[in-house]
Scaffold this motif. Sequence first.
Motif, PDB file in Angstrom:
ATOM      1  N   UNK A 139      14.203  -0.685  -9.209  1.00 32.44           N
ATOM      2  CA  UNK A 139      13.624  -2.024  -9.285  1.00 32.44           C
ATOM      3  C   UNK A 139      13.299  -2.564  -7.892  1.00 32.44           C
ATOM      4  N   UNK A 140      14.165  -2.301  -6.940  1.00 34.49           N
ATOM      5  CA  UNK A 140      13.906  -2.741  -5.560  1.00 34.49           C
ATOM      6  C   UNK A 140      12.659  -2.057  -5.002  1.00 34.49           C
ATOM      7  N   UNK A 141      12.490  -0.787  -5.317  1.00 29.82           N
ATOM      8  CA  UNK A 141      11.308  -0.040  -4.868  1.00 29.82           C
ATOM      9  C   UNK A 141      10.038  -0.641  -5.482  1.00 29.82           C
ATOM     10  N   UNK A 142      10.118  -1.020  -6.750  1.00 27.66           N
ATOM     11  CA  UNK A 142       8.970  -1.627  -7.413  1.00 27.66           C
ATOM     12  C   UNK A 142       8.649  -3.008  -6.850  1.00 27.66           C
ATOM     13  N   UNK A 143       9.683  -3.771  -6.515  1.00 29.34           N
ATOM     14  CA  UNK A 143       9.462  -5.075  -5.889  1.00 29.34           C
ATOM     15  C   UNK A 143       8.783  -4.896  -4.533  1.00 29.34           C
ATOM     16  N   UNK A 144       9.216  -3.913  -3.761  1.00 29.02           N
ATOM     17  CA  UNK A 144       8.582  -3.636  -2.463  1.00 29.02           C
ATOM     18  C   UNK A 144       7.116  -3.236  -2.653  1.00 29.02           C
ATOM     19  N   UNK A 145       6.842  -2.445  -3.683  1.00 26.37           N
ATOM     20  CA  UNK A 145       5.468  -2.051  -4.007  1.00 26.37           C
ATOM     21  C   UNK A 145       4.626  -3.286  -4.314  1.00 26.37           C
ATOM     22  N   UNK A 146       5.164  -4.188  -5.121  1.00 30.98           N
ATOM     23  CA  UNK A 146       4.451  -5.419  -5.471  1.00 30.98           C
ATOM     24  C   UNK A 146       4.181  -6.260  -4.226  1.00 30.98           C
TER      25      UNK A 146
ATOM     26  N   UNK B 168      -7.537 -11.755  -7.535  1.00 29.94           N
ATOM     27  CA  UNK B 168      -6.984 -11.342  -6.248  1.00 29.94           C
ATOM     28  C   UNK B 168      -5.653 -12.035  -6.016  1.00 29.94           C
ATOM     29  N   UNK B 169      -4.702 -11.290  -5.478  1.00 25.29           N
ATOM     30  CA  UNK B 169      -3.444 -11.882  -5.077  1.00 25.29           C
ATOM     31  C   UNK B 169      -2.476 -12.150  -6.205  1.00 25.29           C
TER      32      UNK B 169
ATOM     33  N   UNK C 295      -8.274  -3.508  -9.960  1.00 20.75           N
ATOM     34  CA  UNK C 295      -7.017  -3.521  -9.224  1.00 20.75           C
ATOM     35  C   UNK C 295      -6.324  -2.170  -9.402  1.00 20.75           C
ATOM     36  N   UNK C 296      -5.442  -1.817  -8.469  1.00 22.72           N
ATOM     37  CA  UNK C 296      -4.693  -0.577  -8.672  1.00 22.72           C
ATOM     38  C   UNK C 296      -3.653  -0.744  -9.782  1.00 22.72           C
ATOM     39  N   UNK C 297      -3.397   0.359 -10.502  1.00 17.64           N
ATOM     40  CA  UNK C 297      -2.355   0.390 -11.525  1.00 17.64           C
ATOM     41  C   UNK C 297      -1.253   1.328 -11.071  1.00 17.64           C
TER      42      UNK C 297
ATOM     43  N   UNK D  82       3.905  -5.208  -1.200  1.00 24.98           N
ATOM     44  CA  UNK D  82       2.876  -4.513  -0.420  1.00 24.98           C
ATOM     45  C   UNK D  82       1.461  -4.794  -0.937  1.00 24.98           C
ATOM     46  N   UNK D  83       1.344  -5.143  -2.209  1.00 27.47           N
ATOM     47  CA  UNK D  83       0.034  -5.373  -2.820  1.00 27.47           C
ATOM     48  C   UNK D  83      -0.248  -6.853  -3.108  1.00 27.47           C
ATOM     49  N   UNK D  84       0.566  -7.745  -2.547  1.00 28.32           N
ATOM     50  CA  UNK D  84       0.418  -9.158  -2.892  1.00 28.32           C
ATOM     51  C   UNK D  84      -0.892  -9.774  -2.381  1.00 28.32           C
TER      52      UNK D  84
END
Length: 165
Positions: free
Chosen positions: A63-70, A4-5, A31-33, A72-74
């Motif tokens: 890359x910024x979109x992927x960082x935001x996704x990460x 987790x996390x 975990x989601x993929x 959101x799932x932290x």
Amino acid sequence: MKIVGNIVYIIGVSGCGKSTVGSMLADKLQLPFFDADDFHPKENVKKMASGVPLTDADRIGWLEKLNALAIDHKENGAIIGCSALKKTYRNLLEQNIEDITKWVFLDGSFDEIWLRMKKRKDHFMPSTLLESQFKTLEPPVNALNISISQTPEEMVAKILLELKA
């Protein structure tokens, strides 16, 4: 086993097995993929499909979109398959989550991966762009290196052992 996390990026050049290994690992960890290819803007996909390599400028928004996704799932964690070819890209991907980011580099030779890519069907990334990916690649120093000469199951088992440690 559930981690987790943590955000685990499965990285490497196109055709190394990020989607296969990432989705299998996500299943094992519950975990989601997320496949980074699904987050490319249409312009990037069109460019790559026509055999034109992406520039750093092409990649920034993605890359910024992927960082935001990460981010959101932290809280619960996620597995993200992304080429992350350069150190600067990885720095952007882990921005504001450095302490919970783990890197898994799927490592293989040009010839190994080229043969794999020639067998792929229905993927926008042509094998002709593999050379540009290897030229761009800055192998990570802070990642778990996994040889793609193993089966996907063996690769996932090794990753799970390392993540437990």
